[in-house]
Design an enzyme around this catalytic site. Structure first.
Site, PDB file in Angstrom:
ATOM      1  N   HIS A  79      41.065  34.925  46.273  1.00 43.83           N
ATOM      2  CA  HIS A  79      39.668  35.352  46.496  1.00 43.83           C
ATOM      3  C   HIS A  79      38.703  34.159  46.536  1.00 43.83           C
ATOM      4  O   HIS A  79      37.556  34.271  46.105  1.00 43.83           O
ATOM      5  CB  HIS A  79      39.206  36.341  45.417  1.00 43.83           C
ATOM      6  CG  HIS A  79      39.984  37.620  45.403  1.00 43.83           C
ATOM      7  ND1 HIS A  79      39.602  38.733  46.094  1.00 43.83           N
ATOM      8  CD2 HIS A  79      41.145  37.964  44.785  1.00 43.83           C
ATOM      9  CE1 HIS A  79      40.478  39.718  45.898  1.00 43.83           C
ATOM     10  NE2 HIS A  79      41.425  39.265  45.111  1.00 43.83           N
ATOM     11  N   ASN A 152      39.269  46.210  44.900  1.00 43.03           N
ATOM     12  CA  ASN A 152      39.538  45.816  46.283  1.00 43.03           C
ATOM     13  C   ASN A 152      39.034  46.897  47.236  1.00 43.03           C
ATOM     14  O   ASN A 152      38.645  47.977  46.797  1.00 43.03           O
ATOM     15  CB  ASN A 152      41.046  45.649  46.495  1.00 43.03           C
ATOM     16  CG  ASN A 152      41.577  44.319  45.967  1.00 43.03           C
ATOM     17  OD1 ASN A 152      40.831  43.365  45.767  1.00 43.03           O
ATOM     18  ND2 ASN A 152      42.870  44.259  45.735  1.00 43.03           N
ATOM     19  N   HIS A 343      36.066  39.691  35.299  1.00 43.91           N
ATOM     20  CA  HIS A 343      37.246  39.928  34.457  1.00 43.91           C
ATOM     21  C   HIS A 343      37.381  41.436  34.215  1.00 43.91           C
ATOM     22  O   HIS A 343      36.468  42.034  33.625  1.00 43.91           O
ATOM     23  CB  HIS A 343      37.050  39.185  33.132  1.00 43.91           C
ATOM     24  CG  HIS A 343      38.196  39.319  32.184  1.00 43.91           C
ATOM     25  ND1 HIS A 343      39.396  39.881  32.529  1.00 43.91           N
ATOM     26  CD2 HIS A 343      38.326  38.944  30.883  1.00 43.91           C
ATOM     27  CE1 HIS A 343      40.207  39.855  31.485  1.00 43.91           C
ATOM     28  NE2 HIS A 343      39.580  39.297  30.473  1.00 43.91           N
ATOM     29  N   TYR A 366      42.358  36.640  33.801  1.00 41.17           N
ATOM     30  CA  TYR A 366      41.023  36.281  34.300  1.00 41.17           C
ATOM     31  C   TYR A 366      40.276  35.296  33.408  1.00 41.17           C
ATOM     32  O   TYR A 366      39.572  34.424  33.909  1.00 41.17           O
ATOM     33  CB  TYR A 366      40.202  37.554  34.585  1.00 41.17           C
ATOM     34  CG  TYR A 366      40.698  38.262  35.823  1.00 41.17           C
ATOM     35  CD1 TYR A 366      41.942  38.885  35.833  1.00 41.17           C
ATOM     36  CD2 TYR A 366      39.964  38.287  36.995  1.00 41.17           C
ATOM     37  CE1 TYR A 366      42.426  39.510  36.961  1.00 41.17           C
ATOM     38  CE2 TYR A 366      40.443  38.920  38.134  1.00 41.17           C
ATOM     39  CZ  TYR A 366      41.677  39.531  38.108  1.00 41.17           C
ATOM     40  OH  TYR A 366      42.161  40.141  39.235  1.00 41.17           O
TER      41      TYR A 366
HETATM   42 FE1  HDE Z   1      42.884  39.491  40.827  1.00 36.48          FE
HETATM   43  N1  HDE Z   1      42.562  37.565  40.276  1.00 36.48           N
HETATM   44  N2  HDE Z   1      44.734  39.402  40.020  1.00 36.48           N
HETATM   45  N3  HDE Z   1      43.308  41.364  41.508  1.00 36.48           N
HETATM   46  N4  HDE Z   1      41.099  39.586  41.694  1.00 36.48           N
HETATM   47  C1  HDE Z   1      41.449  36.854  40.532  1.00 36.48           C
HETATM   48  O1  HDE Z   1      40.321  35.536  38.945  1.00 36.48           O
HETATM   49  C2  HDE Z   1      45.166  38.448  39.174  1.00 36.48           C
HETATM   50  C3  HDE Z   1      44.461  42.066  41.322  1.00 36.48           C
HETATM   51  C4  HDE Z   1      40.527  40.667  42.277  1.00 36.48           C
HETATM   52  O2  HDE Z   1      34.935  37.764  43.153  1.00 36.48           O
HETATM   53  C5  HDE Z   1      41.421  35.530  39.825  1.00 36.48           C
HETATM   54  O3  HDE Z   1      38.269  34.632  38.727  1.00 36.48           O
HETATM   55  C6  HDE Z   1      46.455  38.799  38.641  1.00 36.48           C
HETATM   56  C7  HDE Z   1      44.290  43.445  41.695  1.00 36.48           C
HETATM   57  C8  HDE Z   1      39.228  40.313  42.807  1.00 36.48           C
HETATM   58  O4  HDE Z   1      35.395  36.316  41.589  1.00 36.48           O
HETATM   59  C9  HDE Z   1      42.722  35.538  39.032  1.00 36.48           C
HETATM   60  C10 HDE Z   1      46.782  40.000  39.210  1.00 36.48           C
HETATM   61  C11 HDE Z   1      42.996  43.546  42.115  1.00 36.48           C
HETATM   62  C12 HDE Z   1      39.054  38.972  42.495  1.00 36.48           C
HETATM   63  C13 HDE Z   1      43.326  36.867  39.413  1.00 36.48           C
HETATM   64  C14 HDE Z   1      45.699  40.370  40.079  1.00 36.48           C
HETATM   65  C15 HDE Z   1      42.400  42.241  41.998  1.00 36.48           C
HETATM   66  C16 HDE Z   1      40.233  38.551  41.797  1.00 36.48           C
HETATM   67  C17 HDE Z   1      41.143  34.344  40.712  1.00 36.48           C
HETATM   68  C18 HDE Z   1      48.048  40.825  39.027  1.00 36.48           C
HETATM   69  C19 HDE Z   1      42.290  44.800  42.636  1.00 36.48           C
HETATM   70  C20 HDE Z   1      37.866  38.107  42.853  1.00 36.48           C
HETATM   71  C21 HDE Z   1      39.734  33.886  40.405  1.00 36.48           C
HETATM   72  C22 HDE Z   1      48.426  41.019  37.680  1.00 36.48           C
HETATM   73  C23 HDE Z   1      42.130  45.816  41.617  1.00 36.48           C
HETATM   74  C24 HDE Z   1      36.812  38.143  41.791  1.00 36.48           C
HETATM   75  C25 HDE Z   1      39.331  34.704  39.305  1.00 36.48           C
HETATM   76  C26 HDE Z   1      35.607  37.337  42.204  1.00 36.48           C
HETATM   77  C27 HDE Z   1      40.409  37.259  41.286  1.00 36.48           C
HETATM   78  C28 HDE Z   1      44.489  37.285  38.895  1.00 36.48           C
HETATM   79  C29 HDE Z   1      45.732  41.546  40.879  1.00 36.48           C
HETATM   80  C30 HDE Z   1      41.036  41.999  42.389  1.00 36.48           C
HETATM   81  C31 HDE Z   1      43.612  34.363  39.221  1.00 36.48           C
HETATM   82  C32 HDE Z   1      47.262  37.954  37.667  1.00 36.48           C
HETATM   83  C33 HDE Z   1      45.336  44.558  41.603  1.00 36.48           C
HETATM   84  C34 HDE Z   1      38.267  41.219  43.552  1.00 36.48           C
HETATM   85  O5  HDE Z   1      42.498  35.494  37.666  1.00 36.48           O
END
Ligand code: HDE
Length: 717
Positions: A79, A152, A343, A366
């Site tokens: 993202h 999402n 987060h 997060y």
């Molecule tokens: Fe994320 N995800 N994600 N994700 N995600 C990040 O956090 C992660 C997942 C989502 O505008 C990171 O600050 C793991 C699902 C959005 O700043 C990180 C897993 C969904 C955003 C991270 C998932 C999301 C992130 C990268 C599986 C939809 C952007 C930067 C266990 C429900 C937020 C950050 C923004 C961002 C990890 C799966 C949505 C790395 C480990 C499912 C919208 O922490």
């Protein structure tokens, strides 16, 4: 003991130690170093002689360059590319019977928010129009603390367990040996992984649909993906799925258009969001919830904890409880959009988690990622991340600590600080996790109830119109044709055949391959090395009734509104001023905008002796940046027919199923296009033509635009 000087009042003395900046100091206008020293010359470094070498003692130069050298922080691992805006959330329909969340209690109650939308795979500078999932995050600055919605624009996910997330992301990111391709899933490593992960098939259907190429951030739905819990005052839990429904409807562009936009304006979505807010077209969504009683946990033939499944809206309707309006652009992209830290674990009393194994992993990830991205456990002190409710705790120090904590007590319990800060009772708003009973063995295993990987993929595919199914087939052909390893393509065809036999056959046709008779046994079923690894994925469900809410063309959010849509008005010198002005006015009344495009910038003359300002030329604009085209009459209109750039503009609009209108001599231009016969035969609902001054032309054009796209034009697959 220190004595006060009686001639100097005490507060005067206190002022001498006051470290706050005096904003009204007349010196505020001067350029200074970061230490507050005024700079006399910011244009020349300190040298030994005018033509001599620079001197190391130049602290002004060194400070400036050092700061510059460190002006980038690591981009988000996923993202990274995103855009955001400020706004508010307003309650329209409180549901205290389900949640005690303080910000959801009263009709009209408003909470400030900051929303950020993003693509997943591309890096910060990548194109907005990549085929990808879009992130949809909203930070609620509630009076009970920060609540982050981190969802999402697609309601399910590729994987069921957090442990596979790094693998998924490694597979989709540019391949590590050559860093190719940027912001694209169309390559071997992604499809290699997917072809071995049948659990991803439902999400793959969504990602290959037009959901992955939205027309605008303002025209996409948002989903919490996981099942969460709402907790009411009686400490009762209900399962909840969270939805955002866009006021402008759910719309997409077509894939050929998306690829062209990526070249013509890679900031297309960012620009669209910015311009909409800037011009007062505030983006708006309704917040809806599907609420499921605890007692119904096992009622469905899918598991509510499985993030690859959705709850069809026909089974559990979405109740609208509020609306979000984004009405202020950020002042500074870095300070706000880049530094905001979301987060899913930032919840307030009234909202809680379930044991969805993907969500559970996210709850760790997060905070951890902010430590490397923002560099400090004090990221909550960055202005965009600050809670508006006061924070008091015994956490101290660390990199870049902003708060100057006073006193000597930084522990709990304490008596020296009078016991402060106190723990809050539940009745005082203290957070207490839902008292869920858990009685189980410690295992690394996946529930049998997670093993149906295909039924909802099939449901999704069956819920699409023929046009949308065609787009999915073409997207899969495109993506898999970019995969160089034939075995991966074949494995994918095998998986697709379990979603829908015709889908697999049609994709296979495009790839020039047969569908394998016996799909290869996928290697990963969420089992460890000691399991035999050959167990079949189960299809537990009978095919379900197709759901309009899963598609876009028949999506219940769709209305005929053309609010904030952009129409390219193709003009040349001598343009019919009355026709041009009339359509522009009609568009304005609908909240849409007409932009004059001409062979050159500056002005075009009108038939009435006036001049009209040109907003774009065939060199710098393109029809992919507009929703429809209009060609007014005018003595030199037909000259456009000899301009290859103008013709490409119009032909592309036709190919992308957009509405095209022409009046009087403007029709002569259409005679030179690829669709001239359609115009001549009046054989297309999106071609609105008026040779002789029909008064209804403007309304007919607007009505046609309300259909959004003229899908009948697309050849059947
Ligand atoms: Fe994320 N995800 N994600 N994700 N995600 C990040 O956090 C992660 C997942 C989502 O505008 C990171 O600050 C793991 C699902 C959005 O700043 C990180 C897993 C969904 C955003 C991270 C998932 C999301 C992130 C990268 C599986 C939809 C952007 C930067 C266990 C429900 C937020 C950050 C923004 C961002 C990890 C799966 C949505 C790395 C480990 C499912 C919208 O922490």
């Amino acid at each position: 003991m220190k004595k006060h000087n009686t001639s100097q009042p005490v507060n005067q003395e206190a002022k001498q130690t006051d470290l706050s900046v005096n904003k009204s100091d007349p010196n505020n206008k001067f350029l200074t170093t970061n230490q507050g020293v005024k700079i006399n010359d910011d244009n020349n470094s300190l040298k030994s002689g005018e033509r001599g070498p620079s001197l190391l003692e130049d602290f002004i130069l060194r400070e400036k360059i050092t700061h510059f050298d460190h002006e980038r922080i690591p981009e988000r691992i996923v993202h990274a590319r995103g855009s955001g805006a400020h706004g508010f959330f307003e309650v329209t329909n409180p549901i205290p019977q389900f949640t005690k969340a303080a910000f959801l209690q009263q009709v009209g109650q408003k909470t400030p928010v900051f929303a950020r939308f993003s693509t997943v795979a591309g890096s910060r500078g990548s194109t907005d129009l990549a085929r990808d999932v879009r992130g949809f995050s909203v930070k609620f600055y509630t009076e009970a603390g920060i609540y982050d919605f981190v969802g999402n624009n697609i309601p399910v996910f590729f994987i069921q367990d957090a442990s596979k997330f790094p693998d998924l992301i490694h597979a989709v990111k540019p391949e590590p040996h050559n860093e190719i391709p940027q912001a694209a899933s169309a390559h071997d490593t992604f499809w290699d992984f997917i072809s071995l992960m049948p659990e991803s098939m439902h999400m793959v259907m969504w990602a290959m649909s037009d959901r992955a190429i939205p027309r605008s951030y303002r025209m996409m739905e948002g989903f919490g993906v996981h099942t969460f819990r709402f907790i009411n005052e009686q400490d009762e839990s209900h399962f909840v799925k969270i939805h955002w429904k866009p006021k402008l409807g759910t719309h997409a562009v077509v894939w050929d258009e998306a690829q062209k936009i990526s070249g013509k304006n890679p900031d297309f979505h960012r620009q669209d969001l910015w311009d909409a807010i800037d011009t007062g077209n505030f983006p708006e969504w309704e917040l809806g919830v599907q609420v499921i009683p605890e007692a119904d946990e096992s009622k469905y033939d899918f598991d509510l904890l499985d993030p690859t499944k959705l709850v069809p809206e026909e089974l559990v309707p979405v109740t609208i409880i509020g609306r979000m309006v984004l009405n202020r652009n950020p002042d500074n992209f870095f300070a706000e959009t880049e530094q905001i830290a979301f987060h899913p674990g930032h919840v307030v009393p009234g909202i809680d988690f379930t044991n969805d194994p993907l969500l559970q992993g996210r709850l760790f990830s997060y905070t951890d990622t902010q430590l490397s991205r923002l560099g400090s456990p004090n990221f909550h002190e960055i202005p965009i991340n600050r809670s508006i409710s006061p924070t008091h705790n015994n956490q101290r120090d660390g990199h870049m600590r902003q708060e100057i904590n006073t006193g000597r007590v930084s522990y709990h319990p304490n008596s020296l600080g009078g016991g402060c800060p106190y723990q809050a009772r539940i009745a005082e708003g203290g957070f207490a996790s839902f008292n869920e009973r858990i009685d189980a063995h410690k295992v690394r295993a996946r529930s049998e109830s997670f093993s149906d990987h295909f039924s909802q993929a099939t449901l999704f595919y069956n819920s699409q119109t023929e046009v949308e199914q065609g787009h999915i087939i073409k997207a899969l052909r495109f993506e898999l044709s970019k995969v160089a390893t034939t075995a991966i393509r074949v494995r994918m065809l095998g998986l697709l055949s379990q979603v829908d036999a015709t889908l697999a056959e049609k994709v296979a046709e495009g790839l020039g391959l047969p569908v394998p008779k016996q799909p290869e046994t996928p290697m990963n079923h969420g089992v460890g090395a000691d399991a035999d690894g050959t167990q079949e994925s189960k299809i537990l469900l009978q095919p379900q009734q197709p759901s309009d809410a899963l598609g876009m063309i028949k999506n219940p959010t769709i209305t005929k509104t053309i609010e904030s849509r952009k129409v390219a008005i193709l003009c040349n010198d001598g343009v019919n001023e009355a026709q041009l002005a009339n359509l522009k006015k009609l568009l304005l009344v609908q909240g849409a905008k007409g932009c004059v495009i001409a062979p050159h910038m500056g002005f075009v003359s009108t038939d009435a002796g006036g001049a009209v300002a040109v907003e774009g030329s065939f060199l710098n604009a393109s029809s992919v940046l507009f929703d429809a085209i209009y060609i007014p009459g005018g003595e030199a209109a037909s000259v456009l027919a000899e301009d290859p750039d103008a013709l490409e503009f119009i032909n592309d609009a036709y190919k992308h199923c957009k509405v095209i209108g022409a009046q009087a001599e403007g029709l002569d231009v259409l005679a030179a296009t690829t669709f001239a016969s359609k115009t001549a035969n009046n054989d297309d609902a999106g071609l609105i033509v008026d040779r002789d001054g029909d008064n209804n032309f403007g309304q007919a054009f607007i009505d046609a635009m309300g259909q959004h796209r003229i899908w009948d034009r697309e050849p059947k697959i």
